[in-house]
Design a protein around this motif. Structure first.
Motif, PDB file in Angstrom:
ATOM      1  N   LEU A  23      -3.156  -3.032 -30.549  1.00 27.37           N
ATOM      2  CA  LEU A  23      -4.073  -2.753 -31.664  1.00 27.37           C
ATOM      3  C   LEU A  23      -3.765  -1.393 -32.281  1.00 27.37           C
ATOM      4  CD1 LEU A  23      -7.450  -3.967 -30.091  1.00 27.37           C
ATOM      5  CD2 LEU A  23      -6.054  -5.183 -31.771  1.00 27.37           C
ATOM      6  N   ALA A  24      -3.298  -0.473 -31.440  1.00 30.55           N
ATOM      7  CA  ALA A  24      -2.958   0.871 -31.916  1.00 30.55           C
ATOM      8  C   ALA A  24      -1.617   0.913 -32.635  1.00 30.55           C
ATOM      9  CB  ALA A  24      -2.949   1.846 -30.744  1.00 30.55           C
ATOM     10  N   PHE A  25      -0.817  -0.152 -32.505  1.00 28.05           N
ATOM     11  CA  PHE A  25       0.481  -0.162 -33.177  1.00 28.05           C
ATOM     12  C   PHE A  25       0.351  -0.129 -34.701  1.00 28.05           C
ATOM     13  CE2 PHE A  25       3.399  -2.163 -29.714  1.00 28.05           C
ATOM     14  CZ  PHE A  25       3.046  -1.145 -28.853  1.00 28.05           C
ATOM     15  N   SER A  26      -0.883  -0.329 -35.195  1.00 21.97           N
ATOM     16  CA  SER A  26      -1.092  -0.212 -36.640  1.00 21.97           C
ATOM     17  C   SER A  26      -0.801   1.197 -37.131  1.00 21.97           C
ATOM     18  CB  SER A  26      -2.516  -0.620 -37.011  1.00 21.97           C
ATOM     19  OG  SER A  26      -3.466   0.057 -36.200  1.00 21.97           O
ATOM     20  N   ARG A  69      -7.881   7.368 -44.057  1.00 22.69           N
ATOM     21  CA  ARG A  69      -6.717   7.295 -43.174  1.00 22.69           C
ATOM     22  C   ARG A  69      -6.964   8.058 -41.864  1.00 22.69           C
ATOM     23  NH1 ARG A  69      -6.308   4.435 -47.748  1.00 22.69           N
ATOM     24  NH2 ARG A  69      -4.465   4.825 -49.033  1.00 22.69           N
ATOM     25  N   LYS A  70      -7.585   9.240 -41.966  1.00 21.19           N
ATOM     26  CA  LYS A  70      -7.766  10.110 -40.801  1.00 21.19           C
ATOM     27  C   LYS A  70      -8.618   9.455 -39.727  1.00 21.19           C
ATOM     28  CE  LYS A  70      -9.584  14.651 -39.494  1.00 21.19           C
ATOM     29  NZ  LYS A  70     -10.087  15.962 -39.981  1.00 21.19           N
ATOM     30  N   LYS A  71      -9.742   8.889 -40.088  1.00 22.96           N
ATOM     31  CA  LYS A  71     -10.636   8.287 -39.097  1.00 22.96           C
ATOM     32  C   LYS A  71      -9.978   7.116 -38.376  1.00 22.96           C
ATOM     33  CE  LYS A  71     -14.971   9.626 -41.347  1.00 22.96           C
ATOM     34  NZ  LYS A  71     -16.186   9.153 -42.070  1.00 22.96           N
ATOM     35  N   VAL A  72      -9.209   6.319 -39.113  1.00 27.64           N
ATOM     36  CA  VAL A  72      -8.536   5.186 -38.484  1.00 27.64           C
ATOM     37  C   VAL A  72      -7.466   5.672 -37.519  1.00 27.64           C
ATOM     38  CG1 VAL A  72      -7.167   3.113 -38.892  1.00 27.64           C
ATOM     39  CG2 VAL A  72      -9.023   3.695 -40.452  1.00 27.64           C
ATOM     40  N   LEU A  73      -6.723   6.723 -37.875  1.00 28.30           N
ATOM     41  CA  LEU A  73      -5.712   7.276 -36.973  1.00 28.30           C
ATOM     42  C   LEU A  73      -6.342   7.802 -35.688  1.00 28.30           C
ATOM     43  CD1 LEU A  73      -3.365   9.135 -39.508  1.00 28.30           C
ATOM     44  CD2 LEU A  73      -2.806   7.110 -38.145  1.00 28.30           C
ATOM     45  N   ILE A  74      -7.523   8.415 -35.781  1.00 27.28           N
ATOM     46  CA  ILE A  74      -8.225   8.899 -34.581  1.00 27.28           C
ATOM     47  C   ILE A  74      -8.610   7.718 -33.682  1.00 27.28           C
ATOM     48  CG2 ILE A  74     -10.360   9.975 -33.771  1.00 27.28           C
ATOM     49  CD1 ILE A  74     -10.175  11.838 -36.222  1.00 27.28           C
ATOM     50  N   GLY A  75      -9.100   6.640 -34.290  1.00 27.03           N
ATOM     51  CA  GLY A  75      -9.423   5.443 -33.514  1.00 27.03           C
ATOM     52  C   GLY A  75      -8.197   4.855 -32.838  1.00 27.03           C
ATOM     53  N   ILE A  76      -7.073   4.898 -33.513  1.00 29.28           N
ATOM     54  CA  ILE A  76      -5.810   4.406 -32.951  1.00 29.28           C
ATOM     55  C   ILE A  76      -5.427   5.197 -31.703  1.00 29.28           C
ATOM     56  CG2 ILE A  76      -3.311   4.476 -33.391  1.00 29.28           C
ATOM     57  CD1 ILE A  76      -3.991   3.443 -36.243  1.00 29.28           C
ATOM     58  N   ALA A  77      -5.572   6.513 -31.769  1.00 32.32           N
ATOM     59  CA  ALA A  77      -5.244   7.361 -30.614  1.00 32.32           C
ATOM     60  C   ALA A  77      -6.125   7.007 -29.413  1.00 32.32           C
ATOM     61  CB  ALA A  77      -5.408   8.826 -30.984  1.00 32.32           C
ATOM     62  N   ALA A  78      -7.396   6.725 -29.662  1.00 28.95           N
ATOM     63  CA  ALA A  78      -8.300   6.337 -28.573  1.00 28.95           C
ATOM     64  C   ALA A  78      -7.857   5.030 -27.924  1.00 28.95           C
ATOM     65  CB  ALA A  78      -9.724   6.206 -29.108  1.00 28.95           C
ATOM     66  N   LEU A  79      -7.369   4.093 -28.728  1.00 32.49           N
ATOM     67  CA  LEU A  79      -6.885   2.818 -28.188  1.00 32.49           C
ATOM     68  C   LEU A  79      -5.658   3.016 -27.305  1.00 32.49           C
ATOM     69  CD1 LEU A  79      -7.276   0.524 -31.333  1.00 32.49           C
ATOM     70  CD2 LEU A  79      -8.587   0.378 -29.207  1.00 32.49           C
ATOM     71  N   TYR A  80      -4.768   3.928 -27.690  1.00 32.28           N
ATOM     72  CA  TYR A  80      -3.593   4.218 -26.859  1.00 32.28           C
ATOM     73  C   TYR A  80      -4.020   4.734 -25.482  1.00 32.28           C
ATOM     74  CZ  TYR A  80       0.118   3.669 -30.388  1.00 32.28           C
ATOM     75  OH  TYR A  80       1.019   3.165 -31.295  1.00 32.28           O
ATOM     76  N   ILE A  81      -5.024   5.581 -25.451  1.00 37.35           N
ATOM     77  CA  ILE A  81      -5.507   6.129 -24.177  1.00 37.35           C
ATOM     78  C   ILE A  81      -6.037   5.007 -23.278  1.00 37.35           C
ATOM     79  CG2 ILE A  81      -7.211   7.639 -23.088  1.00 37.35           C
ATOM     80  CD1 ILE A  81      -7.089   9.379 -25.641  1.00 37.35           C
ATOM     81  N   LEU A  82      -6.876   4.158 -23.839  1.00 38.23           N
ATOM     82  CA  LEU A  82      -7.447   3.052 -23.069  1.00 38.23           C
ATOM     83  C   LEU A  82      -6.363   2.117 -22.548  1.00 38.23           C
ATOM     84  CD1 LEU A  82     -10.543   2.127 -25.286  1.00 38.23           C
ATOM     85  CD2 LEU A  82     -10.565   3.289 -23.063  1.00 38.23           C
ATOM     86  N   SER A  83      -5.409   1.796 -23.400  1.00 34.66           N
ATOM     87  CA  SER A  83      -4.337   0.882 -23.011  1.00 34.66           C
ATOM     88  C   SER A  83      -3.518   1.432 -21.851  1.00 34.66           C
ATOM     89  CB  SER A  83      -3.423   0.607 -24.213  1.00 34.66           C
ATOM     90  OG  SER A  83      -2.300  -0.146 -23.824  1.00 34.66           O
ATOM     91  N   ALA A  84      -3.184   2.723 -21.910  1.00 33.32           N
ATOM     92  CA  ALA A  84      -2.373   3.331 -20.852  1.00 33.32           C
ATOM     93  C   ALA A  84      -3.113   3.289 -19.510  1.00 33.32           C
ATOM     94  CB  ALA A  84      -2.028   4.770 -21.224  1.00 33.32           C
ATOM     95  N   ILE A  85      -4.396   3.579 -19.533  1.00 33.52           N
ATOM     96  CA  ILE A  85      -5.190   3.565 -18.291  1.00 33.52           C
ATOM     97  C   ILE A  85      -5.274   2.153 -17.722  1.00 33.52           C
ATOM     98  CG2 ILE A  85      -7.495   3.923 -17.325  1.00 33.52           C
ATOM     99  CD1 ILE A  85      -7.852   6.194 -19.395  1.00 33.52           C
ATOM    100  N   PHE A  86      -5.633   1.194 -18.554  1.00 31.84           N
ATOM    101  CA  PHE A  86      -5.809  -0.180 -18.079  1.00 31.84           C
ATOM    102  C   PHE A  86      -4.471  -0.823 -17.669  1.00 31.84           C
ATOM    103  CE2 PHE A  86      -9.820  -0.498 -20.901  1.00 31.84           C
ATOM    104  CZ  PHE A  86     -10.580   0.110 -19.902  1.00 31.84           C
ATOM    105  N   SER A  87      -3.378  -0.484 -18.357  1.00 30.61           N
ATOM    106  CA  SER A  87      -2.067  -1.042 -18.000  1.00 30.61           C
ATOM    107  C   SER A  87      -1.628  -0.560 -16.623  1.00 30.61           C
ATOM    108  CB  SER A  87      -1.016  -0.641 -19.044  1.00 30.61           C
ATOM    109  OG  SER A  87      -1.283  -1.225 -20.296  1.00 30.61           O
ATOM    110  N   ALA A  88      -1.827   0.728 -16.358  1.00 33.14           N
ATOM    111  CA  ALA A  88      -1.428   1.284 -15.062  1.00 33.14           C
ATOM    112  C   ALA A  88      -2.256   0.708 -13.919  1.00 33.14           C
ATOM    113  CB  ALA A  88      -1.568   2.804 -15.087  1.00 33.14           C
ATOM    114  N   CYS A  89      -3.465   0.231 -14.241  1.00 28.74           N
ATOM    115  CA  CYS A  89      -4.366  -0.307 -13.209  1.00 28.74           C
ATOM    116  C   CYS A  89      -4.374  -1.833 -13.171  1.00 28.74           C
ATOM    117  CB  CYS A  89      -5.787   0.199 -13.435  1.00 28.74           C
ATOM    118  SG  CYS A  89      -5.965   1.997 -13.339  1.00 28.74           S
ATOM    119  N   ALA A  90      -3.496  -2.489 -13.922  1.00 33.24           N
ATOM    120  CA  ALA A  90      -3.500  -3.952 -14.013  1.00 33.24           C
ATOM    121  C   ALA A  90      -3.316  -4.589 -12.638  1.00 33.24           C
ATOM    122  CB  ALA A  90      -2.405  -4.421 -14.952  1.00 33.24           C
TER     123      ALA A  90
END
Length: 519
Positions: free
Chosen positions: A110-113, A74-95
């Motif tokens: 993808l991070a909504f999991s 569970r822990k490793k997947v949650l860490i990956g989810i947090a990384a996806l949130y970071i990427l999404s926020a950056i790319f959304s603001a720069c769309a």
């Protein structure tokens, strides 16, 4: 014992902080969609897809989230989810286009999991007597995130209108929606860092034949006597054998689990098809339909966030005392009544632009509306179609808020009461209770794959609701849309009354035995 409870609470707050990121990410679009709709000239379906695209990403992620959590933890997947949130926020603001914005928001989807993994993780580390409250903290974080998005949207909207604000000298006010989206970066980075501090789920460690590691973690959560009992129950539940993904899928759809799967699927569907994400993700747009204008609609959206937090706190305090089923019955009754109020309010509204109102439309000449001035329309669909016909689609969309404010006559306070009553009813029931139930009713062996599957269905319902909402408003009208939500809630209430068992205060292993024994 108190110290052990504190440890469980600290772990829960860290794991549940992903709910805050989700709430912000999902709801910030409510203030963004009007701006990007104008900038990228989006039609109804494109607007719906910008809002719903993260949920499509969540559907794709749900196929892998549960099995991946069962495989690597569970822990490793949650860490990956947090990384996806970071990427999404950056790319959304720069769309830079409609397509790039959709892709960026799908990455966040993808991070909504985290919605299904965080409650599962919390349920697996929480003491039985605190499990309902601790799992509900994920929902509390979600509603705080939703509220934070409404406050941020209102702040940046005001900033864009104040000439002295730092946005203006740099010409950034015209791109205020980018700041709304980009504000997510900081909490997402904090979530990513904090996740390295939590332990792995002891139940997952037992599944992976690591009993000594599991015991060390459980001893930090409960006393030695309770730990011994819990380890025995887990061991008896899962055994020492390894189960393949294929085996777990076959078990999930086997006859003994049909009743449990039915419970999960129905509650997951009802949570979404009663309209919650239409309210959360289109809140300012809905309030604009009552004719109060853009600024007032952003302010009223803040009240949604406040009510959401207050009544989620009520649910957390009551869920382990009152129980899951009574809260669902109370909440669904409230949803039926509140959506009926909203439907009634729009059904009794009328639409007419008089000469004075036409002259006050700053970007539209009264000559353009001369043939329909003082013409009374019976519903919002007729009114909007007439406006689009005389002004053109683009002119109407760029001035929709002003036009609705000029031509709508309805009881706006009644709509506010209905929306806030819905939020209160949902927050005290379907919001937190569904995730608590899903984390409780499925057996240890298949919990990951089961919650993943039910999460897919939940996301599909959410995606459909969000996607079609702009089309519904413009083609069948607000009154019919809210009435449909009320009827779905009524069906859900009947199901809960007659079929849903109570789960409070029971260990996960005891629930597994009793629910499967029903077959």
């Amino acid at each position: 014992m108190l110290g052990q409870n504190y440890y469980a609470i600290i772990i829960t707050f860290i794991a549940a902080f992903g709910g805050f990121i989700f709430g912000y990410d999902a709801s910030v679009i409510s203030g963004v969609i009007g701006f990007v709709g104008q900038e990228f000239e989006l039609n109804d379906w494109q607007q719906g897809f910008v809002v719903s695209s993260p949920t499509l990403g969540a559907i794709l992620a749900s196929f892998a989230a549960g099995p991946l959590a069962d495989k690597i933890g569970r822990k490793k997947v949650l860490i990956g989810i947090a990384a996806l949130y970071i990427l999404s926020a950056i790319f959304s603001a720069c769309a830079f286009s409609y397509e790039s914005l959709v892709i960026a928001r799908m990455i966040g989807g993808l991070a909504f999991s985290s919605l299904i993994l965080a409650p599962m993780y919390i349920a697996e580390i929480a003491p039985a007597q605190l499990r309902g409250k601790l799992v509900s903290l994920n929902q509390l974080n979600i509603v705080i995130g939703i509220s934070a998005a409404y406050f941020a949207n209102h702040y940046f909207l005001n900033a864009s209108q104040i000439q002295q604000h730092w946005l203006h000298p740099y010409g950034l006010a015209d791109n205020v929606w980018r700041f709304m989206l980009g504000a997510e970066i900081l909490p997402a980075m904090m979530y990513f860092a904090l996740l390295f501090l939590i332990p792995e789920s002891p139940r997952w460690l037992m599944l992976k034949n690591a009993p000594s590691k599991a015991e060390k973690i459980i001893l930090k959560l409960v006393d030695s006597q309770a730990a011994k009992k819990q380890l025995t129950e887990i061991r008896n539940s899962i055994g020492n054998s390894k189960h393949s993904l294929k085996s777990n899928v076959q078990t999930l759809f086997s006859q003994p689990l049909r009743f449990v799967l039915l419970l999960g699927l129905v509650i997951a569907c009802i949570q979404q098809i009663t309209g919650v994400n239409a309210i959360y993700f289109y809140a300012p747009s809905i309030f604009e339909q009552s004719g109060i204008g853009k600024d007032a609609s952003f302010i009223q959206a803040i009240w949604i966030g406040i009510f959401n937090i207050l009544f989620t706190l009520v649910a957390i305090s009551a869920i382990d005392k009152v129980g899951r089923k009574p809260l669902l019955c109370i909440g669904l009754t409230g949803v039926v009544l509140s959506m009926s109020i909203n439907s009634y309010g729009f059904y009794n509204a009328s639409y007419q632009i008089n000469e004075q109102a036409a002259q006050e439309l700053s970007q539209i000449s009264s000559e353009q509306l001369s043939s329909i001035i003082n013409v009374k329309f019976n519903n919002d669909v007729e009114f909007k179609n007439a406006m689009k016909h005389h002004l053109g689609e683009k002119v109407y969309l760029n001035n929709e808020s002003e036009i609705l404010k000029a031509g709508t006559q309805m009881n706006a306070n009644l709509l506010l009461i209905g929306i806030l009553a819905f939020v209160a009813s949902f927050a005290v029931s379907l919001g937190p209770v569904m995730w608590v139930l899903l984390s409780e009713i499925f057996p240890n062996q298949v919990r990951g794959i089961a919650i993943s599957f039910v999460g897919i269905i939940n996301s599909l319902c959410s995606f459909t609701t969000q996607l079609i909402f702009p089309w519904e408003l413009n083609h069948i009208g607000a009154a019919a849309t809210f009435f449909i939500y009320a009827m779905f809630a009524l069906l859900g209430l009947i199901f809960v009354i007659y079929l849903l068992p109570e789960t409070k205060g029971k260990s996960l292993e005891d629930l597994e035995h009793k629910l499967i024994k029903r077959q």
